[in-house]
Design a protein around this motif. Sequence first.
Motif, PDB file in Angstrom:
ATOM      1  N   ARG A 179       0.833  -1.208   0.000  1.00 50.54           N
ATOM      2  CA  ARG A 179       0.000   0.000   0.000  1.00 50.54           C
ATOM      3  C   ARG A 179       0.866   1.255   0.000  1.00 50.54           C
ATOM      4  O   ARG A 179       0.581   2.220  -0.718  1.00 50.54           O
ATOM      5  N   ALA A 209       2.425   1.706  -3.484  1.00 51.99           N
ATOM      6  CA  ALA A 209       1.424   2.198  -4.436  1.00 51.99           C
ATOM      7  C   ALA A 209       1.171   3.683  -4.222  1.00 51.99           C
ATOM      8  O   ALA A 209       1.063   4.458  -5.177  1.00 51.99           O
ATOM      9  N   ALA A 235       1.913   6.587  -6.900  1.00 52.38           N
ATOM     10  CA  ALA A 235       0.789   7.399  -7.351  1.00 52.38           C
ATOM     11  C   ALA A 235       1.065   8.882  -7.142  1.00 52.38           C
ATOM     12  O   ALA A 235       0.711   9.720  -7.983  1.00 52.38           O
ATOM     13  N   ASP A 281       0.857   3.947 -14.516  1.00 50.05           N
ATOM     14  CA  ASP A 281      -0.489   3.380 -14.474  1.00 50.05           C
ATOM     15  C   ASP A 281      -0.398   2.162 -13.560  1.00 50.05           C
ATOM     16  O   ASP A 281       0.181   1.143 -13.929  1.00 50.05           O
ATOM     17  N   ILE A 282      -0.947   2.285 -12.350  1.00 50.95           N
ATOM     18  CA  ILE A 282      -0.721   1.290 -11.299  1.00 50.95           C
ATOM     19  C   ILE A 282      -2.019   0.571 -10.963  1.00 50.95           C
ATOM     20  O   ILE A 282      -3.066   1.200 -10.799  1.00 50.95           O
ATOM     21  N   THR A 283      -1.938  -0.735 -10.849  1.00 55.17           N
ATOM     22  CA  THR A 283      -3.030  -1.548 -10.320  1.00 55.17           C
ATOM     23  C   THR A 283      -2.495  -2.346  -9.150  1.00 55.17           C
ATOM     24  O   THR A 283      -1.417  -2.948  -9.232  1.00 55.17           O
ATOM     25  N   GLN A 322      -7.050   1.682  -0.252  1.00 58.03           N
ATOM     26  CA  GLN A 322      -5.824   1.696  -1.039  1.00 58.03           C
ATOM     27  C   GLN A 322      -5.757   2.968  -1.890  1.00 58.03           C
ATOM     28  O   GLN A 322      -6.793   3.513  -2.291  1.00 58.03           O
ATOM     29  N   VAL A 336      -4.659   3.439  -4.986  1.00 62.66           N
ATOM     30  CA  VAL A 336      -4.709   3.252  -6.435  1.00 62.66           C
ATOM     31  C   VAL A 336      -5.828   2.267  -6.764  1.00 62.66           C
ATOM     32  O   VAL A 336      -6.374   1.614  -5.870  1.00 62.66           O
TER      33      VAL A 336
END
Length: 255
Positions: free
Chosen positions: A15, A18, A22, A28-30, A43, A45
């Motif tokens: 977390r 990410a 971000a 481009d984050i998943t 979270q 993202v």
Amino acid sequence: MTPRILILGGTTEARQLAGRLAARGGFDITLSLAGRTENPVAQPVPVRVGGFGGANGLAGYLGAEAIDLLIDATHPYAARISANAAKAAAMAGVDILALRRPGWEPVESDRWTLVDSGEEAVGALGTEPKRVFLALGRQELLPFETAPQHAYVIRSVDPVEPPLAVPNARYILARGPFAEADEAALLAELGIEVIVAKNSGGSATYGKINAARALGIAVILFRRPALPEVPDAASVAGMLDLIDHRWPTAEKRGV
């Protein structure tokens, strides 16, 4: 083209990573969560919840989503997921990095017994009745049903369903981090004689280890499983350095 990153998460570090990425922008984050926790922490993202269907399924996802980098930031004991991640990355031709927090190391006066399974932990408890604090996931609890002579205190994020088939068990629902002073007070109040836990590393749950040391409480600790050999970092900062090496920031390029 914006780099696409898939983070296999479920840990605090996932977390945090990410969130840091971000905040930087340019990615481009998943974040993927297994979905085992009923009420996961919010979270920073977009989140994908659920499994992929093993290595083949994950490889297919990496290709279909044009993922540029896979980051395994799962729990240190999620050995099967880590193995599938390494295999899927190889199948899909996608780079993989792992974020692996170091395990705890014993210090003088620690009373540790190391085991590889719940069955070994039950054996290490012995036959004499004890007050035992179980800080384990639901999947690791079942072997303790074979030792009903002990009085168990079981702490977990989600309810243990069904409850253990033992006559004396108390359940505590809580999510870390846990302060050492609070852990010491809890262990003393409950008269705990043995703690059974995983060597999770990090600071969020280390309070009970420090408290056990101070109170002279024995600790039965699960050894860490073997994980695939992939480039790794021990911290979020270290992982950001690896990512910067792959995609230098504009400042580093002198733009």
